[in-house]
Scaffold this motif. Structure first.
Motif, short mmCIF file in Angstrom:
data_model
loop_
_atom_site.label_atom_id
_atom_site.label_comp_id
_atom_site.label_asym_id
_atom_site.label_seq_id
_atom_site.Cartn_x
_atom_site.Cartn_y
_atom_site.Cartn_z
N ASP A 89 0.82 -1.20 0.00
CA ASP A 89 0.00 0.00 0.00
C ASP A 89 0.86 1.26 0.00
N PHE A 90 2.17 1.08 -0.21
CA PHE A 90 3.08 2.21 -0.42
C PHE A 90 4.32 1.68 -1.14
N ILE A 91 4.86 2.49 -2.07
CA ILE A 91 6.08 2.14 -2.79
C ILE A 91 7.12 3.23 -2.57
N ILE A 92 8.33 2.82 -2.22
CA ILE A 92 9.49 3.73 -2.19
C ILE A 92 10.38 3.33 -3.36
N TYR A 93 10.64 4.30 -4.23
CA TYR A 93 11.36 4.03 -5.48
C TYR A 93 12.72 4.71 -5.47
N GLN A 94 13.78 3.93 -5.46
CA GLN A 94 15.15 4.43 -5.58
C GLN A 94 15.50 4.40 -7.06
N CYS A 95 15.57 5.59 -7.68
CA CYS A 95 15.66 5.68 -9.14
C CYS A 95 17.00 6.27 -9.58
N GLY A 96 18.10 5.67 -9.11
CA GLY A 96 19.42 6.11 -9.54
C GLY A 96 19.58 6.03 -11.05
N VAL A 97 20.32 6.99 -11.62
CA VAL A 97 20.52 7.01 -13.07
C VAL A 97 21.92 6.50 -13.44
N ASP A 98 22.55 5.79 -12.53
CA ASP A 98 23.85 5.18 -12.83
C ASP A 98 23.72 3.90 -13.65
N VAL A 99 22.50 3.62 -14.13
CA VAL A 99 22.29 2.53 -15.08
C VAL A 99 22.64 2.94 -16.51
N LEU A 100 22.91 4.24 -16.73
CA LEU A 100 23.20 4.73 -18.08
C LEU A 100 24.50 4.15 -18.62
N ALA A 101 24.54 3.97 -19.93
CA ALA A 101 25.76 3.49 -20.59
C ALA A 101 26.92 4.46 -20.39
N THR A 102 26.61 5.75 -20.20
CA THR A 102 27.64 6.78 -20.03
C THR A 102 28.18 6.87 -18.61
N ASP A 103 27.60 6.10 -17.68
CA ASP A 103 27.99 6.23 -16.29
C ASP A 103 29.39 5.63 -16.04
N LYS A 104 30.20 6.36 -15.31
CA LYS A 104 31.59 5.94 -15.06
C LYS A 104 31.66 4.74 -14.11
N LEU A 105 30.64 4.56 -13.28
CA LEU A 105 30.66 3.49 -12.29
C LEU A 105 29.63 2.41 -12.56
N GLY A 106 28.85 2.54 -13.65
CA GLY A 106 27.66 1.71 -13.80
C GLY A 106 27.84 0.35 -14.41
N ARG A 107 28.51 0.25 -15.55
CA ARG A 107 28.76 -1.01 -16.26
C ARG A 107 27.54 -1.58 -16.96
N LEU A 108 26.39 -0.87 -16.91
CA LEU A 108 25.25 -1.29 -17.71
C LEU A 108 25.18 -0.45 -18.98
N GLY A 109 24.14 -0.63 -19.80
CA GLY A 109 24.14 -0.01 -21.11
C GLY A 109 22.86 0.71 -21.49
N LEU A 110 22.14 1.29 -20.54
CA LEU A 110 20.88 1.94 -20.85
C LEU A 110 21.10 3.31 -21.51
N SER A 111 20.21 3.64 -22.44
CA SER A 111 20.16 4.98 -23.01
C SER A 111 19.36 5.89 -22.08
N ILE A 112 19.40 7.19 -22.35
CA ILE A 112 18.59 8.11 -21.55
C ILE A 112 17.11 7.82 -21.75
N GLU A 113 16.71 7.49 -22.98
CA GLU A 113 15.32 7.12 -23.23
C GLU A 113 14.96 5.82 -22.53
N GLY A 114 15.92 4.89 -22.48
CA GLY A 114 15.68 3.65 -21.76
C GLY A 114 15.48 3.87 -20.27
N CYS A 115 16.27 4.76 -19.72
CA CYS A 115 16.14 5.10 -18.30
C CYS A 115 14.77 5.73 -18.03
N LYS A 116 14.30 6.55 -18.97
CA LYS A 116 12.97 7.15 -18.84
C LYS A 116 11.89 6.08 -18.90
N GLU A 117 12.05 5.11 -19.80
CA GLU A 117 11.08 4.03 -19.90
C GLU A 117 11.05 3.20 -18.62
#
Length: 300
Positions: free
Chosen positions: A225-253
């Protein structure tokens, strides 16, 4: 109205040139105001949260050492921050911002904290740029005040929410879901209620399919009955620490999936921003700003 916690204290407790990108906490609200996504009345100023609520998920001995600035050199080094009274003050303001954002979410359906997402803070120590755990404190506040019976933590930062998992490992009222890079920090993972480790360099399509497969069934299984959402953007392909490959549009999706799920099921949702370490600050701001744009589009 979309309510957003922001304080000038968020961006200015560290020496100039520190590798943690503090400037985003000023640049993000400036961008949102400039483009008209929000107005000044959308922002609210957090203050000091009562220590009893901070003490709930955190050991008193750790809080005493933190507030008295008596952490050992090793303990300070693990946080990644030079310890100071202004840094502790900042952390307490962030905790209050997330708790108050939860209260606004109960009223308006969604609310946000421009900082927060400090999921590496354990019950007895800080790690990874996190001194106190705002997710833990906020969920505990909701449960103890009977404002929620079951909280679902959706942690989509690229790093596992290890501190949050540890804090709630024996708390049935909180379900922790973390989808993160398998080979990324922290090396020693904790056990969330549901962990989904991802291989390096996964792109948008694989990520969204995996997210839907694992997240959507939780609405029926967990019945939050409640959601807490941790929405870090270090999933981006451009992130120096991330190692994943999401685009900015993918992060939005990714954000759209979570926000639509909450909206369609009429579950109040609080967003806290988490990490983002792309070389270009514009990539960080754009990815974070999309979360706010979606909140306005879907809820108001």
């Amino acid at each position: 109205m979309l309510k957003i916690a922001w304080s000038s204290k968020y961006a200015h407790p560290l020496p100039a040139g520190h590798r943690f990108p503090m400037e985003k906490y000023d640049l993000l609200p400036e961008q949102l105001l400039y483009e008209g996504t929000i107005l000044s009345e959308n922002l609210f100023e957090p203050s000091f949260l009562e220590m009893d609520w901070i003490r709930g998920p955190h050991h008193g001995s750790y809080l005493d050492k933190l507030t008295q600035l008596s952490l050992t050199k090793s303990e300070i080094r693990k946080t990644g921050f030079p310890l100071s009274s202004s840094l502790v003050e900042r952390e307490v303001h962030i905790m209050d911002g997330s708790v108050k954002a939860c209260l606004f979410a109960l009223e308006h359906g969604i609310a946000m904290n421009i900082a927060g997402g400090t999921h590496h803070a354990f019950s007895d120590r800080g790690e990874g740029f996190c001194l106190l755990n705002d997710i833990g404190i906020s969920a505990n506040y909701l449960i103890k005040n009977q404002l929620a019976q079951k909280v679902l933590v959706v942690d989509l930062d690229v790093h596992q929410g290890n501190g949050t998992a540890e804090i709630f490992q024996e708390v049935g009222e909180v379900f922790t879901f973390s989808m993160h890079g398998a080979a990324n920090y922290p090396l020693q993972k904790e056990n969330s209620d549901l962990d989904v480790p991802l291989p390096d360099k996964v792109g948008d399509e694989f990520y969204m399919t995996t997210l839907k497969k694992n997240l959507l069934p939780l609405i029926d299984q967990v019945a939050p009955d409640f959601i807490i959402y941790q929405c870090g953007v270090d999933v981006l392909a451009t992130d120096k620490l991330g190692r994943l490959g999401l685009s900015i549009e993918g992060c939005k999706e990714r954000d759209r999936i979570v926000l639509e799920l909450a909206h369609q099921n009429q579950i109040p949702l609080m967003c806290c921003m988490g990490g983002g370490y792309s070389e270009k600050i514009s990539h960080i701001i754009e990815a974070h700003a999309n979360t706010y744009r979606l909140a306005q589009e879907l809820f108001f």
